[in-house]
Motif scaffolding. Structure first.
Motif, PDB file in Angstrom:
ATOM      1  N   ILE A 154       2.239  17.790   7.800  1.00 19.98           N
ATOM      2  CA  ILE A 154       2.087  16.808   8.105  1.00 19.98           C
ATOM      3  C   ILE A 154       1.860  15.751   6.724  1.00 19.98           C
ATOM      4  O   ILE A 154       2.488  15.036   6.361  1.00 19.98           O
ATOM      5  CB  ILE A 154       0.774  15.771   8.760  1.00 19.98           C
ATOM      6  CG1 ILE A 154       1.011  16.816  10.284  1.00 19.98           C
ATOM      7  CG2 ILE A 154       0.306  14.191   8.338  1.00 19.98           C
ATOM      8  CD1 ILE A 154       0.097  16.464  11.431  1.00 19.98           C
ATOM      9  N   ILE A 155       1.388  16.722   5.713  1.00 17.70           N
ATOM     10  CA  ILE A 155       0.747  15.175   4.305  1.00 17.70           C
ATOM     11  C   ILE A 155       2.436  15.698   3.805  1.00 17.70           C
ATOM     12  O   ILE A 155       2.847  14.951   2.741  1.00 17.70           O
ATOM     13  CB  ILE A 155      -0.189  16.491   3.219  1.00 17.70           C
ATOM     14  CG1 ILE A 155      -1.592  16.380   3.757  1.00 17.70           C
ATOM     15  CG2 ILE A 155      -0.446  16.287   2.125  1.00 17.70           C
ATOM     16  CD1 ILE A 155      -2.673  17.606   3.364  1.00 17.70           C
ATOM     17  N   ILE A 195       7.660   1.690   5.707  1.00 14.48           N
ATOM     18  CA  ILE A 195       6.984   2.980   5.384  1.00 14.48           C
ATOM     19  C   ILE A 195       6.044   3.862   4.730  1.00 14.48           C
ATOM     20  O   ILE A 195       5.719   4.694   5.150  1.00 14.48           O
ATOM     21  CB  ILE A 195       8.668   3.216   5.278  1.00 14.48           C
ATOM     22  CG1 ILE A 195       9.574   3.229   5.940  1.00 14.48           C
ATOM     23  CG2 ILE A 195       9.203   5.397   4.625  1.00 14.48           C
ATOM     24  CD1 ILE A 195      10.587   3.344   5.541  1.00 14.48           C
ATOM     25  N   ALA A 196       5.928   3.127   3.427  1.00 19.18           N
ATOM     26  CA  ALA A 196       4.611   3.681   2.884  1.00 19.18           C
ATOM     27  C   ALA A 196       3.305   3.851   3.173  1.00 19.18           C
ATOM     28  O   ALA A 196       2.780   4.603   3.369  1.00 19.18           O
ATOM     29  CB  ALA A 196       4.811   2.752   1.431  1.00 19.18           C
ATOM     30  N   ALA A 197       3.456   2.721   4.610  1.00 16.62           N
ATOM     31  CA  ALA A 197       2.146   2.367   5.467  1.00 16.62           C
ATOM     32  C   ALA A 197       1.868   3.236   6.322  1.00 16.62           C
ATOM     33  O   ALA A 197       1.226   3.711   6.297  1.00 16.62           O
ATOM     34  CB  ALA A 197       2.286   0.699   5.705  1.00 16.62           C
ATOM     35  N   ARG A 198       2.855   3.533   6.509  1.00 18.50           N
ATOM     36  CA  ARG A 198       3.034   4.698   8.243  1.00 18.50           C
ATOM     37  C   ARG A 198       2.534   5.598   6.977  1.00 18.50           C
ATOM     38  O   ARG A 198       1.760   6.935   7.887  1.00 18.50           O
ATOM     39  CB  ARG A 198       4.009   4.775   8.274  1.00 18.50           C
ATOM     40  CG  ARG A 198       4.216   5.479   9.842  1.00 18.50           C
ATOM     41  CD  ARG A 198       5.384   5.526  10.283  1.00 18.50           C
ATOM     42  NE  ARG A 198       5.602   6.477  11.484  1.00 18.50           N
ATOM     43  CZ  ARG A 198       6.555   7.169  11.333  1.00 18.50           C
ATOM     44  NH1 ARG A 198       7.349   7.290  10.405  1.00 18.50           N
ATOM     45  NH2 ARG A 198       6.702   7.737  12.198  1.00 18.50           N
ATOM     46  N   GLY A 199       3.421   6.117   5.579  1.00 18.94           N
ATOM     47  CA  GLY A 199       2.922   7.532   4.863  1.00 18.94           C
ATOM     48  C   GLY A 199       1.726   7.358   4.657  1.00 18.94           C
ATOM     49  O   GLY A 199       0.352   8.594   4.914  1.00 18.94           O
ATOM     50  N   VAL A 200       0.907   6.448   4.351  1.00 16.25           N
ATOM     51  CA  VAL A 200      -0.604   6.574   3.757  1.00 16.25           C
ATOM     52  C   VAL A 200      -1.752   6.654   5.605  1.00 16.25           C
ATOM     53  O   VAL A 200      -2.297   7.800   5.535  1.00 16.25           O
ATOM     54  CB  VAL A 200      -1.490   5.271   4.041  1.00 16.25           C
ATOM     55  CG1 VAL A 200      -2.196   5.679   3.776  1.00 16.25           C
ATOM     56  CG2 VAL A 200      -0.088   4.487   2.566  1.00 16.25           C
ATOM     57  N   VAL A 201      -1.017   6.457   6.599  1.00 14.83           N
ATOM     58  CA  VAL A 201      -1.798   6.814   7.848  1.00 14.83           C
ATOM     59  C   VAL A 201      -1.715   8.589   8.116  1.00 14.83           C
ATOM     60  O   VAL A 201      -2.323   9.262   8.293  1.00 14.83           O
ATOM     61  CB  VAL A 201      -1.650   6.152   8.979  1.00 14.83           C
ATOM     62  CG1 VAL A 201      -1.983   6.477  10.376  1.00 14.83           C
ATOM     63  CG2 VAL A 201      -1.404   4.480   8.823  1.00 14.83           C
ATOM     64  N   PHE A 202       0.023   8.672   8.376  1.00 18.54           N
ATOM     65  CA  PHE A 202      -0.342  10.367   7.564  1.00 18.54           C
ATOM     66  C   PHE A 202      -0.207  11.278   7.354  1.00 18.54           C
ATOM     67  O   PHE A 202      -1.034  12.199   7.377  1.00 18.54           O
ATOM     68  CB  PHE A 202       1.347  10.470   7.822  1.00 18.54           C
ATOM     69  CG  PHE A 202       2.107  10.389   9.502  1.00 18.54           C
ATOM     70  CD1 PHE A 202       2.095  11.630  10.295  1.00 18.54           C
ATOM     71  CD2 PHE A 202       2.589   9.045   9.873  1.00 18.54           C
ATOM     72  CE1 PHE A 202       2.259  11.041  11.452  1.00 18.54           C
ATOM     73  CE2 PHE A 202       2.832   8.617  11.031  1.00 18.54           C
ATOM     74  CZ  PHE A 202       2.572   9.336  12.387  1.00 18.54           C
TER      75      PHE A 202
END
Length: 267
Positions: A154-155, A195-202
């Motif tokens: 996931i990271i 997409i970047a914000a969603r990356g932070v969450v994941f």
């Protein structure tokens, strides 16, 4: 190839599915933004977004549309992966991308079933959360390694989202010329931010899993809502949460753009 009579229905289902995903992320982001601003709201996940939509009154009927769209997206994911509708190819990278498309489809299909269940029974299913499944995995042989592996995966997915936001050609599968130069530019800006914000969450979700495995404590695992809560608990947390929340709303707009402009070829 799909039968000619089936292909248009799959395309329509896919577009409705992208729109449904967009609405879900808009709700998640809007609720988190309100929470960050101290105006009510809450941090929640996809199923929580469905419950919030249902509680809005007229939104109860929207659950039918969302459920149909999400199931349609599941069909598109499985069919698209099977016939290689996006021309990913049969090498290792292509197969991985096709498996990912099918897996995303099935995951959102389960969310669609939850939407139908909430509409028809007035009882939403919260599903089995990250804590539950982490505990189950930690209890099996090599379970700790499996949880660490899932967290690292996931990271890795989160890091890919950062690369995608910064470098990937997001125009490739979209007919953005129909949006005009100004509209296309705004769609791409919102897409990269979202997409970047969603990356932070994941990234946070993956770290939760690694931490849960390292400490052998499944309560340390968490999903989207827990990730947003963790961001709010950091220094300048309201600003961080608010920024990510707006980013999730931007991601919702990106999914709506996919619904309108994406090249979906199942013929």
């Amino acid at each position: 190839m799909m039968p000619r009579e089936a292909a248009p229905w799959i395309e329509r289902g896919a577009r409705l599915g992208y729109a449904a995903k967009g609405i879900v992320y808009l709700v998640i982001g809007a609720l988190a933004a309100l929470a960050a601003a101290g105006k009510g709201g809450q941090t929640t996940d996809s199923r929580g977004a469905l419950r919030a939509i249902d509680a809005s009154g007229p939104g109860h009927w929207l659950l039918l549309v969302l459920g149909a769209g999400l199931v349609g997206y599941a069909v598109w994911g499985v069919v698209g992966a099977t016939i290689d509708a996006e021309r990913r190819g049969g090498d290792a990278k292509g197969l991985a991308l096709r498996v990912g498309l099918a897996a995303r489809g099935l995951a959102y299909g389960a969310l669609g079933i939850a939407a139908f269940r909430l509409f028809f029974t007035a009882r939403g299913s919260s599903g089995e959360g990250a804590e539950h499944w982490t505990g189950r995995l930690l209890g099996v042989p090599f379970g700790r390694a499996l949880v660490i592996g899932a967290g690292i995966a996931i990271i890795g997915y989160a890091l890919y989202q950062f690369w995608r936001a910064a470098r990937k050609n997001l125009r490739k599968r979209l007919h953005l010329a129909e949006a005009g130069p100004g509209g296309a530019a705004w769609v791409l800006r919102l897409a990269r931010f979202g997409i970047a914000a969603r990356g932070v969450v994941f990234l946070v979700i993956g770290w939760f899993l690694v931490t849960a495995a390292r400490t052998r404590d499944p309560s340390r695992a968490g999903g989207i809502a827990d990730s947003l809560d963790a961001l709010r608990a950091q220094p300048y947390g309201a600003l961080v949460l608010g920024t990510v929340a707006v980013g999730l709303m931007a991601f919702g707009v990106w999914e709506l753009a996919n619904a309108r402009y994406r090249d979906i070829n199942v013929r």
